[in-house]
Design an enzyme around this catalytic site. Structure first.
Site, PDB file in Angstrom:
ATOM      1  N   LYS A   1       0.830  -2.892  -1.034  1.00 11.55           N
ATOM      2  CA  LYS A   1       1.220  -1.932   0.021  1.00 11.55           C
ATOM      3  C   LYS A   1       2.114  -0.833  -0.545  1.00 11.55           C
ATOM      4  CE  LYS A   1       2.308  -5.458   2.577  1.00 11.55           C
ATOM      5  NZ  LYS A   1       2.708  -6.457   3.532  1.00 11.55           N
TER       6      LYS A   1
ATOM      7  N   ASP B   1      -4.703  -7.245   3.057  1.00 13.88           N
ATOM      8  CA  ASP B   1      -3.469  -8.021   3.217  1.00 13.88           C
ATOM      9  C   ASP B   1      -3.320  -8.572   4.632  1.00 13.88           C
ATOM     10  OD1 ASP B   1      -0.926  -9.001   2.126  1.00 13.88           O
ATOM     11  OD2 ASP B   1      -0.055  -7.677   3.640  1.00 13.88           O
TER      12      ASP B   1
ATOM     13  N   SER C   1       0.851  -9.041  -2.120  1.00 15.41           N
ATOM     14  CA  SER C   1       0.994  -8.511  -0.763  1.00 15.41           C
ATOM     15  C   SER C   1       1.959  -7.308  -0.739  1.00 15.41           C
ATOM     16  CB  SER C   1       1.516  -9.641   0.139  1.00 15.41           C
ATOM     17  OG  SER C   1       1.908  -9.153   1.380  1.00 15.41           O
TER      18      SER C   1
ATOM     19  N   ARG D   1      -2.322 -16.969   5.307  1.00 17.38           N
ATOM     20  CA  ARG D   1      -1.230 -17.623   4.559  1.00 17.38           C
ATOM     21  C   ARG D   1      -0.289 -18.319   5.517  1.00 17.38           C
ATOM     22  NH1 ARG D   1       1.331 -12.956   1.417  1.00 17.38           N
ATOM     23  NH2 ARG D   1       2.956 -14.464   0.925  1.00 17.38           N
TER      24      ARG D   1
HETATM   25  N1  URA Z   1       6.468  -9.165   2.816  1.00 24.67           N
HETATM   26  C1  URA Z   1       5.154  -8.874   2.645  1.00 24.67           C
HETATM   27  O1  URA Z   1       4.708  -7.790   2.955  1.00 24.67           O
HETATM   28  N2  URA Z   1       4.353  -9.823   2.124  1.00 24.67           N
HETATM   29  C2  URA Z   1       4.811 -11.041   1.764  1.00 24.67           C
HETATM   30  O2  URA Z   1       4.038 -11.831   1.295  1.00 24.67           O
HETATM   31  C3  URA Z   1       6.166 -11.326   1.949  1.00 24.67           C
HETATM   32  C4  URA Z   1       6.985 -10.367   2.479  1.00 24.67           C
END
Ligand code: URA
Length: 462
Positions: A206, A180, A202, A187
């Site tokens: 996590k 990520d 994303s 991104r």
């Molecule tokens: N928070 C994240 O961890 N990822 C995203 O893409 C947007 C908000």
């Protein structure tokens, strides 16, 4: 089998095909395993992949696979040895949103009161949080205003803290979901941040790396929300619920209003102070929405953990835990275990030390009908409480106090906000921003409810 080349994955997604699991796997592995000497995949190819996903989207299987491969791209927390029920909450980010600081101790108090046979709390909250960015605040920045508090625990220390306290509040480690890091950074440079598919992969990779039995998502809607429309927030919530459920984590999303700052304070230490006040039994009227949302989210978590037969019963239990002082006891335990100095909670107001402040007063009478909550968030950031870019320092004492709520009738000259900063020269611009964004009307406005909709595996409920 022939090797899978990153360019072929990019081309297939560009042309609208559904990617095979092996292709997604190979692409993400190449990102994680590449080195400066061995460019298994180039930044240009990753950027092209992101744009192809942005434009073509992903079906449910592709999204579940991408999320899972990202989740296992680095270290994951293994909660199975604890033999407890793991549950967390994630918010898509807001202004004054400090519910995590109340929810973690509420859930920990229930877990501590009902330990497993091994003496481990029956519910554990392995809360891995983020920092402030853009117009939204970050839980870690708030917690780090507590002297000594350490948010940088490794996964072994996380397990120890959970065993002892039932909750831990820590930051992302560089080894959790490394895929990520690369994807998110690119991104940002390729105009693909807003893809609901990429946001889902994303966030969920996590959260799922925390080894959760259940997850409650607080997806914001309204002028302070990350997503630009109600429909887009709802679509994101549906994708996240579907992805969580597919991976075996009970997942519920609440669409909640973010049309004004949540609670009384927006900043860093002042948000900790507001929560400590509540846990010590002082409920300021302007904190009402914060308490309500924290109880509702906790209620869902308690319900999913089997401690309440309905989310409403869970919310009532959460409120009792706040009122009884049990949440405060759990809070002290968590903060002490993570090295924090508890003496600051004896008189939290006395630790608020801005060097400059100003009161913004109403220039006319009327009902407070609306504000652009994102602008309020940017005003908080400009006062010094937030960041212009990742890595910038934040001020512990900057922020705003809200004196009124949407729908209140206001008299000319009445205080609306107090602005705090550690630099007097930072007050003018945020004051102007706040002034410009407030809309007062002669007639009482219609105020949207705090909870707009609930999305679960069985569908949406108003
Ligand atoms: N928070 C994240 O961890 N990822 C995203 O893409 C947007 C908000």
């Amino acid at each position: 089998m022939n090797p899978i080349h990153p360019i072929d994955v990019v081309l297939r997604k560009r042309d609208g095909h559904s990617l095979r699991d092996e292709e997604i796997h190979a692409f993400i592995r190449a990102i994680v395993e590449r080195t400066p000497e061995r460019q298994l995949v180039t930044d240009a190819q990753i950027a092209a992949f992101l744009m192809a996903v942005f434009l073509r989207g992903l079906d449910a299987r592709e999204l579940a696979t991408l999320t899972s491969v990202m989740r296992f791209s680095g270290d994951t927390f293994d909660a199975t040895p604890l033999k407890t029920f793991t549950v967390d909450k994630h918010s898509t980010g807001g202004v004054g949103d400090k519910t995590s600081l109340l929810i973690a101790p509420i859930l920990a108090a229930v877990g501590l009161a009902a330990p497993t046979l091994e003496g481990i709390p029956g519910i554990c909250v392995p809360m891995i949080s983020g920092r402030s960015l853009g117009h939204t605040g970050g839980t870690l920045d708030k917690l780090e205003t507590i002297p000594g508090f350490n948010t940088q625990l490794n996964l072994q220390q996380l397990a120890e803290t959970l065993k002892q306290c039932g909750a831990a509040l820590i930051g992302q480690t560089p080894r959790i979901v490394p895929a990520d890091r690369t994807l998110y950074a690119l991104r940002d440079h390729t105009g693909t941040v807003e893809s609901p598919f990429l946001i889902t992969a994303s966030i969920m990779s996590k959260k799922l790396a925390e080894s959760l039995n259940a997850l409650v998502l607080d997806v914001k809607v309204g002028s302070g929300a990350f997503m630009p429309s109600y429909e887009k927030s709802k679509f994101l919530a549906e994708l996240m619920v579907q992805t969580g459920e597919t991976s075996g984590t009970r997942t519920v999303a609440l669409l909640t209003s973010m049309n004004e700052p949540l609670g009384r304070f927006s900043g860093n230490w002042i948000e900790v102070w507001e929560c400590v006040d509540i846990m010590q039994g002082r409920r300021h009227p302007v904190s009402r929405d914060l308490i309500e949302l924290s109880n509702i989210l906790s209620g869902w978590m308690l319900h999913l953990a089997g401690r309440a037969s309905t989310p409403e019963e869970g919310a009532r239990l959460a409120d009792q835990i706040l009122t009884s002082g049990d949440a405060y006891k759990a809070w002290l335990k968590i903060i002490a275990a993570q090295g924090g100095d508890l003496s600051v909670f004896e008189n939290p107001a006395s630790h608020h030390k801005p060097t400059a402040s100003r009161i913004l007063k109403a220039s006319q009478s009327g009902y407070l009908a609306s504000m652009d909550c994102k602008q309020v968030g940017w005003a908080v950031q400009r006062l010094g409480a937030g960041r212009a870019k990742p890595g910038d320092p934040v001020s512990a004492h900057a922020g705003i106090e809200s004196h009124v709520k949407l729908g209140d009738h206001i008299e000319e000259g009445q205080p609306l906000f107090t602005l705090f900063s550690e630099d007097a020269s930072l007050l003018d611009e945020p004051e102007q921003m706040l002034q410009n964004t407030l809309v007062l009307t002669a007639e009482p406005p219609v105020i949207e409810p705090l909870i707009r909709e609930t999305i679960s595996a069985s569908g949406a409920q108003p």
